[in-house]
Design an enzyme around this catalytic site. Structure first.
Site, PDB file in Angstrom:
ATOM      1  N   GLU A 131      -7.192 -27.012  12.880  1.00  0.00           N
ATOM      2  CA  GLU A 131      -7.149 -26.118  10.830  1.00  0.00           C
ATOM      3  C   GLU A 131      -8.272 -24.996  11.268  1.00  0.00           C
ATOM      4  OE1 GLU A 131      -8.941 -27.234   6.462  1.00  0.00           O
ATOM      5  OE2 GLU A 131      -9.208 -28.493   8.188  1.00  0.00           O
ATOM      6  N   ASP A 166      -9.711 -31.229   9.579  1.00  0.00           N
ATOM      7  CA  ASP A 166     -11.243 -32.039   8.473  1.00  0.00           C
ATOM      8  C   ASP A 166     -10.833 -32.968   7.557  1.00  0.00           C
ATOM      9  OD1 ASP A 166     -12.915 -29.648   8.679  1.00  0.00           O
ATOM     10  OD2 ASP A 166     -12.723 -29.042   7.388  1.00  0.00           O
ATOM     11  N   TYR A 177       0.810  -1.112  -0.079  1.00  0.00           N
ATOM     12  CA  TYR A 177       0.059  -0.335   0.351  1.00  0.00           C
ATOM     13  C   TYR A 177       0.960   1.518   0.351  1.00  0.00           C
ATOM     14  CZ  TYR A 177      -4.690  -2.480   0.502  1.00  0.00           C
ATOM     15  OH  TYR A 177      -6.010  -2.722  -0.190  1.00  0.00           O
TER      16      TYR A 177
END
Length: 353
Positions: free
Chosen positions: A181, A234, A95
């Protein structure tokens, strides 16, 4: 600091010498994303080979000249920050001149190339990651201003910051570290007061793919306390990929593997074999996409899977079923099944691979 300044000065000196000899300056960087430059070592994970192939960023080639210029620009910014003992995030750098840099990903790649080229860890370049990871549990430390921070209180979730990584006063009586996770699962375990009910532990989430600070903190806790580190992901290729990043590292950051990987991490859950063992209804599972199949096939070919026969077996179960499951699937058994039954049983009876 002097080492960083000297390394940058050497690069600039090379550029000036080329100009003095009326030659087009060239920067040479390692091919960080080429698997041929990576070797697998049990004790470290994925690391870059000593004499890897390189690529040249030329100043006289239309394709690479902009990259050459941007690399020098960021080198000059790093040099000033190290001299003045100031810091910036990768986002701050982008930026500072969005038109010049074009995209955040371009800045990220150049910073990692510079770190690899100079052979200096990124955090020593005074560039901070934009932090997204959280830590909670049996961990306390004292801030610079004397404030005592105690993560053991269930209301205290600390954002993982660069300054935590340099601390020497971390105190913990945890029996293990649990890497989670997803943020949603992390918050659920907090709500259930998991880390005090079972046994004292430290919970960490990178909220998906972990940032550098989260990986560094996992490594620091392992170095400091030498306690087991478990992962809760997962049961899908994406979760396995994230776990492999914590355990073995990533190809693009293999030059920093010695500071980042924790090869002793165990896969606690959600295991593909758990889905059958717990009689999870097939209606609660999600069919594979083509992307899932490709990701899993890619993971199965990696060098570290060959030395993990139990992991290999779990991945074969996943590949054969072509089905995946999120940790939240356990709520189909009962709302608090994860914290009340699943994790305590796994930890007590050794249900990890």
């Amino acid at each position: 600091s002097s080492e960083v300044l000297e390394a940058i000065e050497n690069v600039i000196q090379g550029v000036l010498q080329s100009l003095a000899q009326k030659k087009a300056p060239v920067l040479t960087v390692a091919n960080r994303t080429d698997w041929r430059n990576i070797e697998f070592k049990d004790s470290v994970g994925l690391q870059m080979i000593p004499h890897c192939t390189t690529k040249q960023i030329r100043s006289d080639c239309p394709q690479s000249a902009p990259r050459f210029a941007l690399t020098l620009k960021i080198l000059s910014m790093i040099y000033k920050m190290v001299q003045s003992n100031t810091y910036a995030t990768k986002r701050d750098i982008y930026y500072s001149d969005t038109l010049l840099f074009g995209s955040q990903s371009a800045v990220d790649r150049i910073i990692d190339d510079i770190s690899c080229m100079l052979k200096i860890p990124r955090r020593s370049l005074h560039i901070l990651s934009t932090t997204k990871g959280f830590v909670a549990g049996n961990l306390s430390y004292t801030e610079e201003d004397g404030t005592k921070v105690n993560c053991t209180c269930s209301a205290t979730v600390c954002i993982i910051k660069q300054k935590h990584l340099n601390r020497k006063d971390l105190i913990s009586h945890a029996k293990f570290v649990l890497i989670v996770e997803k943020d949603a699962t992390f918050q659920r375990l907090l709500d259930d007061d998991f880390f005090t009910k079972v046994s004292p532990c430290i919970m960490i989430t990178g909220r998906g793919v972990p940032d550098l600070n989260t990986r560094l903190l996992v490594r620091k806790l392992w170095d400091c306390f030498q306690i087991p580190v478990f992962s809760l992901m997962d049961a899908d290729p994406h979760g396995v990929e994230i776990m492999c990043v914590y355990k073995y590292g990533s190809v693009s950051m293999s030059f920093e593997a010695h500071h980042l990987t924790v090869p002793s991490i165990k896969w606690l859950g959600l295991l593909p074999s758990d889905l059958k063992r717990l009689n999870i209804s097939k209606d609660a599972l999600i069919p594979f996409t083509k992307q899932d199949q490709n990701k899993l096939a890619s993971i199965q070919k990696r060098p570290y899977i060959a030395c993990q026969p139990l992991w290999k077996k779990e991945l074969e179960i996943m590949a054969a079923s072509k089905l995946k499951a999120e940790i939240q699937v356990l709520t189909s058994l009962s709302q608090d099944y994860l914290s009340r039954v699943y994790l305590p049983n796994k930890l007590q009876f050794g249900g990890w691979v």
